[in-house]
Design a protein around this motif. Structure first.
Motif, short mmCIF file in Angstrom:
data_model
loop_
_atom_site.label_atom_id
_atom_site.label_comp_id
_atom_site.label_asym_id
_atom_site.label_seq_id
_atom_site.Cartn_x
_atom_site.Cartn_y
_atom_site.Cartn_z
N GLY A 167 36.51 42.26 1.36
CA GLY A 167 35.41 42.55 0.45
C GLY A 167 34.33 43.43 1.06
O GLY A 167 33.23 43.53 0.53
N VAL A 168 34.64 44.05 2.20
CA VAL A 168 33.67 44.90 2.89
C VAL A 168 34.26 46.28 3.20
O VAL A 168 33.79 46.98 4.07
CB VAL A 168 33.15 44.23 4.19
N TRP A 169 35.31 46.65 2.48
CA TRP A 169 35.98 47.94 2.65
C TRP A 169 36.68 48.09 3.99
O TRP A 169 36.87 49.20 4.48
CB TRP A 169 35.00 49.10 2.42
N TYR A 170 37.07 46.98 4.59
CA TYR A 170 37.75 47.05 5.90
C TYR A 170 39.08 47.78 5.78
O TYR A 170 39.37 48.68 6.57
CB TYR A 170 37.96 45.64 6.48
N ARG A 171 39.91 47.40 4.80
CA ARG A 171 41.23 48.02 4.68
C ARG A 171 41.13 49.53 4.45
O ARG A 171 41.81 50.31 5.13
CB ARG A 171 42.04 47.40 3.53
N ALA A 172 40.32 49.92 3.50
CA ALA A 172 40.20 51.36 3.19
C ALA A 172 39.65 52.13 4.39
O ALA A 172 40.13 53.22 4.70
CB ALA A 172 39.31 51.55 1.97
N SER A 173 38.67 51.54 5.05
CA SER A 173 38.08 52.21 6.22
C SER A 173 39.08 52.29 7.37
O SER A 173 39.15 53.30 8.07
CB SER A 173 36.83 51.46 6.68
N ALA A 174 39.85 51.23 7.57
CA ALA A 174 40.87 51.23 8.63
C ALA A 174 41.94 52.27 8.34
O ALA A 174 42.38 53.00 9.24
CB ALA A 174 41.49 49.84 8.77
N ALA A 175 42.36 52.36 7.09
CA ALA A 175 43.37 53.35 6.72
C ALA A 175 42.85 54.77 6.93
O ALA A 175 43.57 55.64 7.43
CB ALA A 175 43.80 53.14 5.27
N ARG A 176 41.60 54.99 6.56
CA ARG A 176 41.00 56.32 6.75
C ARG A 176 40.93 56.67 8.24
O ARG A 176 41.30 57.76 8.65
CB ARG A 176 39.62 56.38 6.11
N LYS A 177 40.48 55.70 9.06
CA LYS A 177 40.37 55.94 10.50
C LYS A 177 41.75 56.20 11.10
O LYS A 177 41.93 57.11 11.92
CB LYS A 177 39.70 54.75 11.18
N ALA A 178 42.73 55.39 10.72
CA ALA A 178 44.09 55.55 11.24
C ALA A 178 44.65 56.92 10.87
O ALA A 178 45.26 57.60 11.71
CB ALA A 178 45.00 54.45 10.71
#
Length: 92
Positions: free
Chosen positions: A14-25
């Protein structure tokens, strides 16, 4: 080349972790996936250049601004080359 399986604990859903991790990766040229787990953790598998994987792990320890990471369980795995991109998967 390096491949890791990572479980991230804390306030990571609920803190955009997945989307942010995917973008960083993706920025790092890595392939793999990330998803939420029912117990509140985030799980990811990342594969690519060892230096880039290590950079992603450093990012995972912090996460996006609203996240509060309290633990990171990292396991190295055999590189398979099975992925063509870094994807956000549906929750388990």
């Amino acid at each position: 080349m390096k491949r890791v399986h990572v479980l991230v604990a804390g306030r990571v859903q609920g803190v955009w972790y997945r989307a942010s991790a995917a973008r960083k990766a993706s920025e790092l040229g890595l392939t793999g996936w990330v998803r939420n787990l029912p117990d509140g953790r985030v799980e990811l598998v990342a594969e690519g250049d060892a230096e880039s994987v290590d950079a992603l792990l450093a990012w995972c320890r912090r996460g996006p601004p609203l996240a509060r990471v309290t633990g990171l369980d990292v396991r190295e795995m055999a590189v398979t080359g099975e992925f063509t991109e870094f994807a956000v998967l549906r929750d388990v």
